[in-house]
Design a protein around this motif. Sequence first.
Motif, PDB file in Angstrom:
ATOM      1  N   LEU A   1      39.280 -31.216 -15.559  1.00  0.00           N
ATOM      2  CA  LEU A   1      39.131 -31.524 -14.142  1.00  0.00           C
ATOM      3  C   LEU A   1      37.791 -32.218 -13.907  1.00  0.00           C
ATOM      4  CD1 LEU A   1      40.115 -29.259 -11.213  1.00  0.00           C
ATOM      5  CD2 LEU A   1      37.883 -30.301 -11.172  1.00  0.00           C
ATOM      6  N   HIS A   2      36.781 -31.672 -14.558  1.00  0.00           N
ATOM      7  CA  HIS A   2      35.461 -32.245 -14.387  1.00  0.00           C
ATOM      8  C   HIS A   2      35.365 -33.651 -14.947  1.00  0.00           C
ATOM      9  CE1 HIS A   2      31.459 -31.348 -13.031  1.00  0.00           C
ATOM     10  NE2 HIS A   2      32.050 -30.297 -12.499  1.00  0.00           N
ATOM     11  N   GLY A   3      35.945 -33.836 -16.149  1.00  0.00           N
ATOM     12  CA  GLY A   3      35.938 -35.165 -16.769  1.00  0.00           C
ATOM     13  C   GLY A   3      36.659 -36.182 -15.916  1.00  0.00           C
ATOM     14  N   ALA A   4      37.823 -35.797 -15.403  1.00  0.00           N
ATOM     15  CA  ALA A   4      38.619 -36.717 -14.591  1.00  0.00           C
ATOM     16  C   ALA A   4      37.901 -37.045 -13.283  1.00  0.00           C
ATOM     17  CB  ALA A   4      39.986 -36.101 -14.300  1.00  0.00           C
ATOM     18  N   PHE A   5      37.276 -36.020 -12.707  1.00  0.00           N
ATOM     19  CA  PHE A   5      36.547 -36.205 -11.450  1.00  0.00           C
ATOM     20  C   PHE A   5      35.407 -37.205 -11.630  1.00  0.00           C
ATOM     21  CE2 PHE A   5      32.900 -34.738  -8.839  1.00  0.00           C
ATOM     22  CZ  PHE A   5      33.402 -35.088  -7.604  1.00  0.00           C
TER      23      PHE A   5
ATOM     24  N   PRO B   1      38.155 -43.334 -20.551  1.00  0.00           N
ATOM     25  CA  PRO B   1      37.189 -42.844 -21.541  1.00  0.00           C
ATOM     26  C   PRO B   1      36.668 -41.452 -21.198  1.00  0.00           C
ATOM     27  CG  PRO B   1      36.704 -45.114 -20.985  1.00  0.00           C
ATOM     28  CD  PRO B   1      37.782 -44.658 -20.041  1.00  0.00           C
ATOM     29  N   SER B   2      36.358 -41.267 -19.927  1.00  0.00           N
ATOM     30  CA  SER B   2      35.854 -39.969 -19.476  1.00  0.00           C
ATOM     31  C   SER B   2      36.944 -38.895 -19.586  1.00  0.00           C
ATOM     32  CB  SER B   2      35.364 -40.124 -18.039  1.00  0.00           C
ATOM     33  OG  SER B   2      35.021 -38.906 -17.482  1.00  0.00           O
ATOM     34  N   LEU B   3      38.190 -39.297 -19.279  1.00  0.00           N
ATOM     35  CA  LEU B   3      39.315 -38.363 -19.390  1.00  0.00           C
ATOM     36  C   LEU B   3      39.471 -37.887 -20.827  1.00  0.00           C
ATOM     37  CD1 LEU B   3      42.341 -39.875 -17.388  1.00  0.00           C
ATOM     38  CD2 LEU B   3      40.653 -38.223 -16.694  1.00  0.00           C
ATOM     39  N   VAL B   4      39.522 -38.853 -21.743  1.00  0.00           N
ATOM     40  CA  VAL B   4      39.796 -38.491 -23.130  1.00  0.00           C
ATOM     41  C   VAL B   4      38.645 -37.679 -23.708  1.00  0.00           C
ATOM     42  CG1 VAL B   4      40.407 -39.329 -25.409  1.00  0.00           C
ATOM     43  CG2 VAL B   4      41.245 -40.512 -23.407  1.00  0.00           C
ATOM     44  N   SER B   5      37.402 -38.029 -23.361  1.00  0.00           N
ATOM     45  CA  SER B   5      36.329 -37.231 -23.958  1.00  0.00           C
ATOM     46  C   SER B   5      36.321 -35.823 -23.394  1.00  0.00           C
ATOM     47  CB  SER B   5      34.966 -37.911 -23.840  1.00  0.00           C
ATOM     48  OG  SER B   5      34.685 -38.222 -22.534  1.00  0.00           O
ATOM     49  N   SER B   6      36.797 -35.652 -22.164  1.00  0.00           N
ATOM     50  CA  SER B   6      36.890 -34.284 -21.648  1.00  0.00           C
ATOM     51  C   SER B   6      38.010 -33.528 -22.360  1.00  0.00           C
ATOM     52  CB  SER B   6      37.111 -34.280 -20.134  1.00  0.00           C
ATOM     53  OG  SER B   6      38.440 -34.564 -19.801  1.00  0.00           O
TER      54      SER B   6
ATOM     55  N   THR C   1      40.995 -22.446 -39.698  1.00  0.00           N
ATOM     56  CA  THR C   1      40.731 -22.738 -38.285  1.00  0.00           C
ATOM     57  C   THR C   1      39.822 -23.964 -38.163  1.00  0.00           C
ATOM     58  OG1 THR C   1      40.773 -20.349 -37.938  1.00  0.00           O
ATOM     59  CG2 THR C   1      40.027 -21.709 -36.101  1.00  0.00           C
ATOM     60  N   GLY C   2      38.792 -23.991 -39.022  1.00  0.00           N
ATOM     61  CA  GLY C   2      37.873 -25.129 -38.989  1.00  0.00           C
ATOM     62  C   GLY C   2      38.587 -26.443 -39.241  1.00  0.00           C
ATOM     63  N   VAL C   3      39.471 -26.439 -40.255  1.00  0.00           N
ATOM     64  CA  VAL C   3      40.220 -27.666 -40.570  1.00  0.00           C
ATOM     65  C   VAL C   3      41.099 -28.068 -39.384  1.00  0.00           C
ATOM     66  CG1 VAL C   3      42.046 -28.631 -42.024  1.00  0.00           C
ATOM     67  CG2 VAL C   3      40.164 -27.354 -43.063  1.00  0.00           C
ATOM     68  N   LEU C   4      41.722 -27.070 -38.756  1.00  0.00           N
ATOM     69  CA  LEU C   4      42.585 -27.369 -37.610  1.00  0.00           C
ATOM     70  C   LEU C   4      41.786 -27.961 -36.448  1.00  0.00           C
ATOM     71  CD1 LEU C   4      44.951 -24.288 -37.612  1.00  0.00           C
ATOM     72  CD2 LEU C   4      45.558 -26.653 -38.120  1.00  0.00           C
ATOM     73  N   VAL C   5      40.598 -27.417 -36.208  1.00  0.00           N
ATOM     74  CA  VAL C   5      39.729 -27.949 -35.154  1.00  0.00           C
ATOM     75  C   VAL C   5      39.407 -29.409 -35.461  1.00  0.00           C
ATOM     76  CG1 VAL C   5      37.441 -27.813 -34.091  1.00  0.00           C
ATOM     77  CG2 VAL C   5      38.707 -25.725 -34.574  1.00  0.00           C
ATOM     78  N   LEU C   6      39.079 -29.650 -36.743  1.00  0.00           N
ATOM     79  CA  LEU C   6      38.712 -31.004 -37.161  1.00  0.00           C
ATOM     80  C   LEU C   6      39.889 -31.963 -36.997  1.00  0.00           C
ATOM     81  CD1 LEU C   6      35.881 -31.486 -38.160  1.00  0.00           C
ATOM     82  CD2 LEU C   6      36.757 -31.659 -40.479  1.00  0.00           C
ATOM     83  N   VAL C   7      41.070 -31.500 -37.405  1.00  0.00           N
ATOM     84  CA  VAL C   7      42.265 -32.352 -37.312  1.00  0.00           C
ATOM     85  C   VAL C   7      42.556 -32.708 -35.852  1.00  0.00           C
ATOM     86  CG1 VAL C   7      44.784 -32.367 -37.558  1.00  0.00           C
ATOM     87  CG2 VAL C   7      43.346 -31.617 -39.464  1.00  0.00           C
ATOM     88  N   SER C   8      42.491 -31.699 -34.965  1.00  0.00           N
ATOM     89  CA  SER C   8      42.797 -31.999 -33.559  1.00  0.00           C
ATOM     90  C   SER C   8      41.711 -32.878 -32.959  1.00  0.00           C
ATOM     91  CB  SER C   8      42.991 -30.717 -32.751  1.00  0.00           C
ATOM     92  OG  SER C   8      41.890 -29.863 -32.912  1.00  0.00           O
ATOM     93  N   ASP C   9      40.487 -32.691 -33.421  1.00  0.00           N
ATOM     94  CA  ASP C   9      39.398 -33.538 -32.916  1.00  0.00           C
ATOM     95  C   ASP C   9      39.601 -34.994 -33.332  1.00  0.00           C
ATOM     96  OD1 ASP C   9      36.868 -33.651 -31.490  1.00  0.00           O
ATOM     97  OD2 ASP C   9      36.034 -34.265 -33.424  1.00  0.00           O
ATOM     98  N   VAL C  10      40.012 -35.183 -34.594  1.00  0.00           N
ATOM     99  CA  VAL C  10      40.266 -36.552 -35.062  1.00  0.00           C
ATOM    100  C   VAL C  10      41.402 -37.177 -34.261  1.00  0.00           C
ATOM    101  CG1 VAL C  10      41.168 -37.899 -36.996  1.00  0.00           C
ATOM    102  CG2 VAL C  10      39.316 -36.277 -37.379  1.00  0.00           C
ATOM    103  N   ALA C  11      42.440 -36.380 -33.995  1.00  0.00           N
ATOM    104  CA  ALA C  11      43.575 -36.898 -33.227  1.00  0.00           C
ATOM    105  C   ALA C  11      43.115 -37.389 -31.850  1.00  0.00           C
ATOM    106  CB  ALA C  11      44.646 -35.816 -33.078  1.00  0.00           C
ATOM    107  N   VAL C  12      42.282 -36.581 -31.192  1.00  0.00           N
ATOM    108  CA  VAL C  12      41.806 -36.971 -29.858  1.00  0.00           C
ATOM    109  C   VAL C  12      40.879 -38.183 -29.960  1.00  0.00           C
ATOM    110  CG1 VAL C  12      40.587 -36.219 -27.792  1.00  0.00           C
ATOM    111  CG2 VAL C  12      42.015 -34.612 -29.018  1.00  0.00           C
ATOM    112  N   LEU C  13      40.071 -38.208 -31.025  1.00  0.00           N
ATOM    113  CA  LEU C  13      39.132 -39.303 -31.219  1.00  0.00           C
ATOM    114  C   LEU C  13      39.865 -40.632 -31.423  1.00  0.00           C
ATOM    115  CD1 LEU C  13      36.077 -39.267 -31.235  1.00  0.00           C
ATOM    116  CD2 LEU C  13      36.141 -39.367 -33.712  1.00  0.00           C
ATOM    117  N   VAL C  14      40.970 -40.568 -32.170  1.00  0.00           N
ATOM    118  CA  VAL C  14      41.784 -41.771 -32.384  1.00  0.00           C
ATOM    119  C   VAL C  14      42.331 -42.248 -31.041  1.00  0.00           C
ATOM    120  CG1 VAL C  14      43.913 -42.640 -33.408  1.00  0.00           C
ATOM    121  CG2 VAL C  14      42.347 -41.265 -34.779  1.00  0.00           C
TER     122      VAL C  14
END
Lengths: 272, 259
Positions: free
Chosen positions: A153-157, A192-197, A245-258
């Motif tokens: 919400l904050h990012g989108a705002f 950009p702000s949406l995705v980084s949030s 868990t760490g690998v999963l965090v990294l994988v989801s982070d890469v997905a969002v980063l892409v």
Amino acid sequence: MVTAAASAPVRRALVALVALALLYGVVSEIGSRVLPRRIWMATHYIEDVELTPRYASLAEEAVFLVRAGILQASVLVSSGRVLAGVLLGAAVGLPLGLAMGRAAGLESLLGPWVAFFRFTPAFALLPLYVLWFGFGEGPRVGLIATAVAIVTLHGAFEGARRIPRVYLDAAASLGAGRVLVLRRLVLPAALPSLVSSVRIATALAWVTIVVAELIKPAMPSLGYLLALAGAYPRVPTIVVAIATTGVLVLVSDVAVLVAYRWATRWMRRRVG
Amino acid sequence: MGSGRARLQVADLAYTYEGRTPTRALDGVTVEVGDDEFLAIVGPVGCGKTTFVRIVAGFLPPTRGTALCDGRPVAGPSPERGYVFQEEAIFPWMTVRQNLEFGLLAKGVPAPAREPIVGELLGLIGLQGYERAYPAELSTGMSKMVEVARVLATDPTLLLLDEPFGPLDAQTRARMQEALHAVWAHRRRTVVLVTHDVEEALWLADRIVVFSPRPGRVRAEVRVDLPRPRTLETRLAPAFTALKRVVWRELGLGEGSRA
């Protein structure tokens, strides 16, 4: 296009993983030599514990967990909850944030609420959610969704509000109506702000899920695996669960980063 | 040239910026711009020339006076009055094509009908082959020309240019002036150009209105009877220099170095 955008974040994530694994290897080699193998726990001594299990013990444990199907099932269940929570939270947070960024009335109406919940840790809501939703999936997914909703919400705002005035003026003088301005200006400008949030929210979702799964732990889940391994205690299981868990965090982070790099491709000057 | 009935009639226009110390930007400006006339407004910094075009565009309601476009009072921004901003206003997340199409999209023109219009505009500004480029890949001058073309897509009756080439270096400015001149020669229409560059005004316009320092008033009008098409020779002609002298004088400059 997406593969080109993906390569850099993936490479960076892999380098980080390898570096971490090597570092752990060094620490565990030293640890297994200097740390005591007999520790006092609450009421009694535990014999023959590896506080920093070596690669061999970890591999053995990982093979066992995979053969038994525990690890895969846990990953699947926990990832499912994170995904559900992120989707649900973003589905609430993003539109609401965009609307608040565009309508001054809505902002003054909801602003104090958002400020209130922004710095309230989601975990503070846990007892309430258990009472409201019972001990099922409700409080877990609900907790993640709340944390995600507040961050997105904050990012989108911010994204919707920061669109330069001149673009809105230009659109108005070209005859654009509200819908076109929202779709073609506000949304892409805020993207950009949406995705980084969403990126921050996803990382936060993983923090939240592991804790949320500790309430009435149930098989299979990563939180349960950690709780159980801690109770025995089985250090290799704990390390494998943390690493997973760490690998999963990294994988989801890469997905969002892409997704982020794709959303902001217009910012980069193509070479040649 | 510049004759015919008035497209734009501005009478007794005044504007005051409210605030702790209210600033009178314009005071009693009366200007008429004829059909297909190219009018330039020059004046010192802060003389209210931008305020003037912003009122005509409909971004600001005047404090006093009236602005009529084709006989109707200006009420809010409209694609009838195309506006090119001083700032960069090209949408950076859209390709050149998407930028050019925007006004047509707003008008609800279907895709097959948009195609030839965009194609013609690309040709007009010499950007064929760049339609899928993002503005970040264009030079500042070229993205300004895309902004000019974007405004032309919906065929406005009036073209308002607010210091469009302000931040450019002298050579690029000259090149962009030529591009603008070519576009205008091809698609004649009424233009109001605000600029601080006297040469730019002389080279492009049929008539120049000189504003006084704040609050802006019309200090002088100078008719530019230079032949068209205008070329490099125009810039070097004695008539050009003579007009330049007149405009500089009206701006109150050129008397400082008297011994």
